[in-house]
Design an enzyme around this catalytic site. Structure first.
Site, PDB file in Angstrom:
ATOM      1  N   ASP A 163       6.508  -5.357   6.877  1.00  0.00           N
ATOM      2  CA  ASP A 163       5.424  -4.938   6.906  1.00  0.00           C
ATOM      3  C   ASP A 163       4.090  -5.985   6.229  1.00  0.00           C
ATOM      4  O   ASP A 163       3.862  -5.717   5.233  1.00  0.00           O
ATOM      5  CB  ASP A 163       4.985  -3.687   6.082  1.00  0.00           C
ATOM      6  CG  ASP A 163       3.624  -3.041   6.247  1.00  0.00           C
ATOM      7  OD1 ASP A 163       2.862  -3.708   7.066  1.00  0.00           O
ATOM      8  OD2 ASP A 163       3.211  -2.001   5.612  1.00  0.00           O
ATOM      9  N   THR A 174       1.177  -9.347   6.360  1.00  0.00           N
ATOM     10  CA  THR A 174      -0.277  -9.528   6.622  1.00  0.00           C
ATOM     11  C   THR A 174       0.077 -10.497   8.022  1.00  0.00           C
ATOM     12  O   THR A 174       1.230 -10.754   8.325  1.00  0.00           O
ATOM     13  CB  THR A 174      -0.836 -10.253   5.650  1.00  0.00           C
ATOM     14  OG1 THR A 174      -0.007 -11.517   5.080  1.00  0.00           O
ATOM     15  CG2 THR A 174      -1.112  -9.378   4.272  1.00  0.00           C
ATOM     16  N   ASP A 175      -1.191 -11.152   8.568  1.00  0.00           N
ATOM     17  CA  ASP A 175      -0.929 -12.046   9.553  1.00  0.00           C
ATOM     18  C   ASP A 175      -0.231 -13.166   9.159  1.00  0.00           C
ATOM     19  O   ASP A 175       0.056 -13.702   8.103  1.00  0.00           O
ATOM     20  CB  ASP A 175      -2.470 -12.403  10.027  1.00  0.00           C
ATOM     21  CG  ASP A 175      -3.230 -11.213  10.582  1.00  0.00           C
ATOM     22  OD1 ASP A 175      -2.646 -10.167  10.844  1.00  0.00           O
ATOM     23  OD2 ASP A 175      -4.469 -11.279  10.709  1.00  0.00           O
ATOM     24  N   ASP A 227       0.930  -1.149  -0.089  1.00  0.00           N
ATOM     25  CA  ASP A 227      -0.102  -0.102  -0.111  1.00  0.00           C
ATOM     26  C   ASP A 227       0.746   1.261  -0.079  1.00  0.00           C
ATOM     27  O   ASP A 227       0.292   2.409  -0.056  1.00  0.00           O
ATOM     28  CB  ASP A 227      -0.909   0.285   1.275  1.00  0.00           C
ATOM     29  CG  ASP A 227      -0.382  -0.363   2.324  1.00  0.00           C
ATOM     30  OD1 ASP A 227       0.268   0.556   3.137  1.00  0.00           O
ATOM     31  OD2 ASP A 227      -0.242  -1.344   3.134  1.00  0.00           O
TER      32      ASP A 227
END
Ligand code: AG3
Length: 292
Positions: free
Chosen positions: A155, A157-158, A86
């Site tokens: 950075d 995700t889970d 992002d």
């Protein structure tokens, strides 16, 4: 008709966001990527029905993920972000004038494209001339590269599916090998409320791999548990802020030099979680493995 997005954290916990509009929904080769316009938190990026970031609170996570390791380094010039398609972490990285090269290695082109189109305030710095974007697997990249960095930021995700490898000891070893002398690494390591075991294990691994280990916390309202953890490993520097005078130029909304220090002051149950010799655990019942 009312539309709600629900993140299932575990069998007994769901987080709900009322959706005004579905701006993007796509399936890449890795995952489902969505951007919703939510009533309470503005636009939000979701991957596989898990909240990645929202317009309203993204600054908390991105500033704390980035400025704590960057301000603990005397002069970060080369910075790597793994994941973070992002662009929010990169945006904070390039606020540091010492940075000459910021490299984003994101596995999923769709995350980058959706963020560029629908989350311009988060992704804008992806266009900075110091930024290089590689669409690829960060684990493979670090295994094979001879590039070296002052700060490496994960950075992710889970720790589910493809991201599991980003929480593994082998991966952290390749991170360490890709650091320049004096380098610092940070990974987002989930909420102490739901991932106490993981945080404890990572503490053990970081203590083995890095001469200096610290855990710090921030409050992210849209993530489950709200209290969020970041695990930092450093080759040399203590993790404390080194040059507070660099702060004024950053234009932060959450991070402050005082908060840098305060974020490492841990509640007792979190201290216990990362003790060198367990007992580990949080008050209350053991939590089941999270969703999926
Ligand atoms: N990194 C994701 C943090 C994990 C959120 N987990 C959750 N909501 N269960 C986010 C990418 C932001 N740049």
């Amino acid at each position: 008709m009312e539309l709600w997005f629900t993140e299932l954290q575990e069998k007994g916990l769901r987080l709900g966001f009322k959706v005004k509009d579905v701006l993007f929904k796509g399936r890449s080769q890795y995952q489902e990527v969505c951007v919703y316009d939510t009533v309470t938190y503005g636009r939000a990026l979701m991957i596989d029905d898990v909240v990645m970031t929202t317009e309203k609170d993204e600054f908390v996570y991105h500033e704390m993920l980035v400025h704590v390791p960057m301000m603990a380094h005397p002069r970060p010039e080369r910075v790597l972000v793994i994941g973070g398609g992002d662009g929010g972490a990169i945006r904070e990285v390039v606020k540091h004038p010492s940075v000459r090269f910021a490299h984003l290695v994101e596995i999923d082109q769709m995350v980058i494209e959706a963020s560029r189109k629908y989350l311009p305030q988060i992704s804008l710095a992806l266009a900075d001339p110091r930024v290089k974007i590689t669409v690829g697997d960060g684990i493979e990249y670090l295994k094979t590269t001879s590039d070296r960095y002052d700060v490496i930021i994960v950075d992710s995700t889970d720790p589910v599916g493809a991201a599991t490898g980003l929480f593994a000891e082998d991966f952290y070893r390749s991170v360490r090998n890709a650091l320049r002398p004096g380098g610092i690494h940070v990974s987002q390591t989930e909420s102490p409320w739901f991932y106490q075991e993981l945080i404890g294990q990572i503490a053990g691994v970081f203590r083995k791999i890095f001469p200096v280990y610290s855990l710090y916390l921030a409050t992210v309202p849209t993530y489950p548990g709200n209290m969020w953890s970041f695990s930092m490993g450093s080759l040399e520097h203590s993790g404390d802020i080194v040059a507070p005078d660099r702060y004024a130029a950053l234009g932060c909304k959450y991070y402050t030099p005082e908060l840098h220090a305060a974020s490492m002051v841990l509640p007792k149950f979190v201290q216990d979680m990362i003790k060198e010799d367990p007992p580990r655990g949080v008050p209350g019942e053991a939590v089941e493995r999270p969703h999926k």
